[in-house]
Scaffold this active site. Sequence first.
Site, PDB file in Angstrom:
ATOM      1  N   CYS A   1       0.822  -1.218   0.000  1.00 36.85           N
ATOM      2  CA  CYS A   1       0.000   0.000   0.000  1.00 36.85           C
ATOM      3  C   CYS A   1       0.854   1.265   0.000  1.00 36.85           C
ATOM      4  CB  CYS A   1      -0.966  -0.025   1.181  1.00 36.85           C
ATOM      5  SG  CYS A   1      -2.136  -1.385   1.042  1.00 36.85           S
TER       6      CYS A   1
ATOM      7  N   HIS B   1      -3.025   7.007   3.410  1.00 34.69           N
ATOM      8  CA  HIS B   1      -3.505   5.775   2.781  1.00 34.69           C
ATOM      9  C   HIS B   1      -4.842   5.412   3.432  1.00 34.69           C
ATOM     10  CE1 HIS B   1      -3.867   1.735   1.428  1.00 34.69           C
ATOM     11  NE2 HIS B   1      -3.555   1.189   2.590  1.00 34.69           N
TER      12      HIS B   1
ATOM     13  N   ASN C   1     -10.129   0.024   0.349  1.00 32.41           N
ATOM     14  CA  ASN C   1      -8.676   0.081   0.272  1.00 32.41           C
ATOM     15  C   ASN C   1      -8.228  -0.354  -1.124  1.00 32.41           C
ATOM     16  OD1 ASN C   1      -5.928  -0.268   0.455  1.00 32.41           O
ATOM     17  ND2 ASN C   1      -5.970  -1.482   2.341  1.00 32.41           N
TER      18      ASN C   1
HETATM   19  C1  LIG Z   1      -9.541  -6.239   9.270  1.00 34.81           C
HETATM   20  C2  LIG Z   1     -10.135  -5.376  10.363  1.00 34.81           C
HETATM   21  C3  LIG Z   1     -11.160  -4.419   9.797  1.00 34.81           C
HETATM   22  C4  LIG Z   1     -10.812  -6.269  11.376  1.00 34.81           C
HETATM   23  O1  LIG Z   1     -11.315  -5.490  12.424  1.00 34.81           O
HETATM   24  P1  LIG Z   1     -11.035  -5.888  13.921  1.00 34.81           P
HETATM   25  O2  LIG Z   1     -11.737  -4.927  14.742  1.00 34.81           O
HETATM   26  O3  LIG Z   1      -9.541  -6.005  14.091  1.00 34.81           O
HETATM   27  O4  LIG Z   1     -11.737  -7.288  13.992  1.00 34.81           O
HETATM   28  P2  LIG Z   1     -11.167  -8.686  14.455  1.00 34.81           P
HETATM   29  O5  LIG Z   1     -10.414  -9.325  13.335  1.00 34.81           O
HETATM   30  O6  LIG Z   1     -10.475  -8.545  15.773  1.00 34.81           O
HETATM   31  O7  LIG Z   1     -12.540  -9.432  14.673  1.00 34.81           O
HETATM   32  C5  LIG Z   1     -13.468  -8.996  15.657  1.00 34.81           C
HETATM   33  C6  LIG Z   1     -14.725  -9.834  15.525  1.00 34.81           C
HETATM   34  O8  LIG Z   1     -15.448  -9.433  14.345  1.00 34.81           O
HETATM   35  C7  LIG Z   1     -15.675 -10.575  13.529  1.00 34.81           C
HETATM   36  N1  LIG Z   1     -15.636 -10.166  12.134  1.00 34.81           N
HETATM   37  C8  LIG Z   1     -14.550 -10.109  11.326  1.00 34.81           C
HETATM   38  N2  LIG Z   1     -14.916  -9.688  10.113  1.00 34.81           N
HETATM   39  C9  LIG Z   1     -16.233  -9.445  10.159  1.00 34.81           C
HETATM   40  C10 LIG Z   1     -17.167  -8.992   9.219  1.00 34.81           C
HETATM   41  N3  LIG Z   1     -16.818  -8.672   7.945  1.00 34.81           N
HETATM   42  N4  LIG Z   1     -18.455  -8.874   9.593  1.00 34.81           N
HETATM   43  C11 LIG Z   1     -18.836  -9.180  10.844  1.00 34.81           C
HETATM   44  N5  LIG Z   1     -17.995  -9.615  11.788  1.00 34.81           N
HETATM   45  C12 LIG Z   1     -16.700  -9.749  11.447  1.00 34.81           C
HETATM   46  C13 LIG Z   1     -14.564 -11.543  13.890  1.00 34.81           C
HETATM   47  O9  LIG Z   1     -14.912 -12.865  13.563  1.00 34.81           O
HETATM   48  C14 LIG Z   1     -14.447 -11.325  15.361  1.00 34.81           C
HETATM   49  O10 LIG Z   1     -15.491 -12.027  16.017  1.00 34.81           O
HETATM   50  P3  LIG Z   1     -15.217 -12.735  17.437  1.00 34.81           P
HETATM   51  O11 LIG Z   1     -14.893 -11.611  18.370  1.00 34.81           O
HETATM   52  O12 LIG Z   1     -16.526 -13.385  17.703  1.00 34.81           O
HETATM   53  O13 LIG Z   1     -14.082 -13.665  17.209  1.00 34.81           O
HETATM   54  C15 LIG Z   1      -9.022  -4.562  11.074  1.00 34.81           C
HETATM   55  O14 LIG Z   1      -8.191  -5.442  11.807  1.00 34.81           O
HETATM   56  C16 LIG Z   1      -8.155  -3.789  10.127  1.00 34.81           C
HETATM   57  O15 LIG Z   1      -8.607  -2.858   9.499  1.00 34.81           O
HETATM   58  N6  LIG Z   1      -6.862  -4.123  10.046  1.00 34.81           N
HETATM   59  C17 LIG Z   1      -5.948  -3.443   9.181  1.00 34.81           C
HETATM   60  C18 LIG Z   1      -6.207  -3.851   7.771  1.00 34.81           C
HETATM   61  C19 LIG Z   1      -5.357  -3.095   6.809  1.00 34.81           C
HETATM   62  O16 LIG Z   1      -5.026  -1.978   7.037  1.00 34.81           O
HETATM   63  N7  LIG Z   1      -5.029  -3.772   5.717  1.00 34.81           N
HETATM   64  C20 LIG Z   1      -4.328  -3.238   4.640  1.00 34.81           C
HETATM   65  C21 LIG Z   1      -2.974  -2.888   5.016  1.00 34.81           C
HETATM   66  S1  LIG Z   1      -2.386  -1.660   4.009  1.00 34.81           S
END
Ligand SMILES: CC(C)(COP(=O)(O)OP(=O)(O)OC[C@H]1O[C@@H](n2cnc3c(N)ncnc32)[C@H](O)[C@@H]1OP(=O)(O)O)[C@@H](O)C(=O)NCCC(=O)NCCS
Length: 346
Positions: free
Chosen positions: A130, A271, A301
Amino acid sequence: MDCRKENALSLTVRPVVGSRAKITALGTYVPPQILTNQDLEKLVDTNDQWIMERTGIKERHVLAKGLGVSDICTEAAKKCLATRGIPATDIEVIIVGTVTPDMMFPSTACLVQDKIGAKGAWGFDVSGGCSGFVYALLAGVKMVESGSYKKVLVCGADANTRMTDYTDRTTCVIFGDGGGAVLLEPAEEGEIGFIDSLSEVDGSGGVSLNLKGGGSLNPTSHETVDKKMHYIFQDGPAVYKFAVRKMSETTAKLLERNGVTGADLGCFIPHQANKRIITATAERLGMDLDHVIINIEKYGNTSAGTIPLAMETAVEEGKLKKGDLVLLAAVGAGFTVGTVLLRWEI
Ligand SMILES: CC(C)(COP(=O)(O)OP(=O)(O)OC[C@H]1O[C@@H](n2cnc3c(N)ncnc32)[C@H](O)[C@@H]1OP(=O)(O)O)[C@@H](O)C(=O)NCCC(=O)NCCS
């Protein structure tokens, strides 16, 4: 140009060997097809409220079958050149930041050179995740600053939906397709353009965000496909923690060493990976959210595409004007970090 102080600020402008470099035109492109949160609700166990609250994304664009990232770059490049009013044959170098090239080789830059008719140009791709646009921009800036080139086209684009597993709900809600192109040229007398940058990589973070299949280590086979190695793998929380920490640390350091604060910026163009990463960084920089460009709701993204797309949004919203100090910042797969301070001269 000599090292000098800007009157209104304590900004010290570093001298360069040849000419200063500036952005002289911008063009962007997103494919017309849209994938909404409601569409995703039909594919995986998710909902609009979760996606909006956890990421800030409402919809993203999807590249039509039969097209590649070179087509996104080509459309963006054509708009960029039309804005500047010059033919493609004036371009000397094409640099493309992408991690979703049309194919392993030839490079996307070669495909774009042919598609826009930039006869006589040379070029190459930059793989920075990214941070790809920022890294491509930095390479182009150094080429102009060296005095060797006067017209460098820098593209940043990705077609992430091609590499996304639409059964993995944590990953598939984030990514979209799109990108943009800028033209770099020598600055005129009295203009500043590019000021400074701060980049770093931390290869130990490669385990948290990667696409393992199809390379020399794991060439495509039935086994790699069965194991879904042709899709993006992401440990979301690990990436999130790194992004929040590094984006604020690096941008703060860059501003400080140039004698400016968040309050001196016309705008901050980060970003667009997650709205919460952006607002946390802006808070740590002490920036009013009015000066922070956020368009993740519309595009998701788009990896190397987010910064040029956000530049376009900033111009459209009247938040990016000639003479403004602008901070760019990206964090991506690698891990990579890229930040740039420049003055907008268009
Ligand atoms: C991916 C992202 C949005 C996930 O959000 P988060 O708050 O970290 O969520 P988690 O992965 O900890 O999951 C939390 C809960 O939501 C659930 N969940 C994950 N995706 C879900 C979705 N699309 N819809 C509903 N629930 C979801 C998980 O299963 C988890 O449930 P649990 O608590 O029962 O196990 C976040 O981690 C993120 O943005 N990370 C950075 C990504 C990024 O920048 N990527 C590109 C890099 S340049």
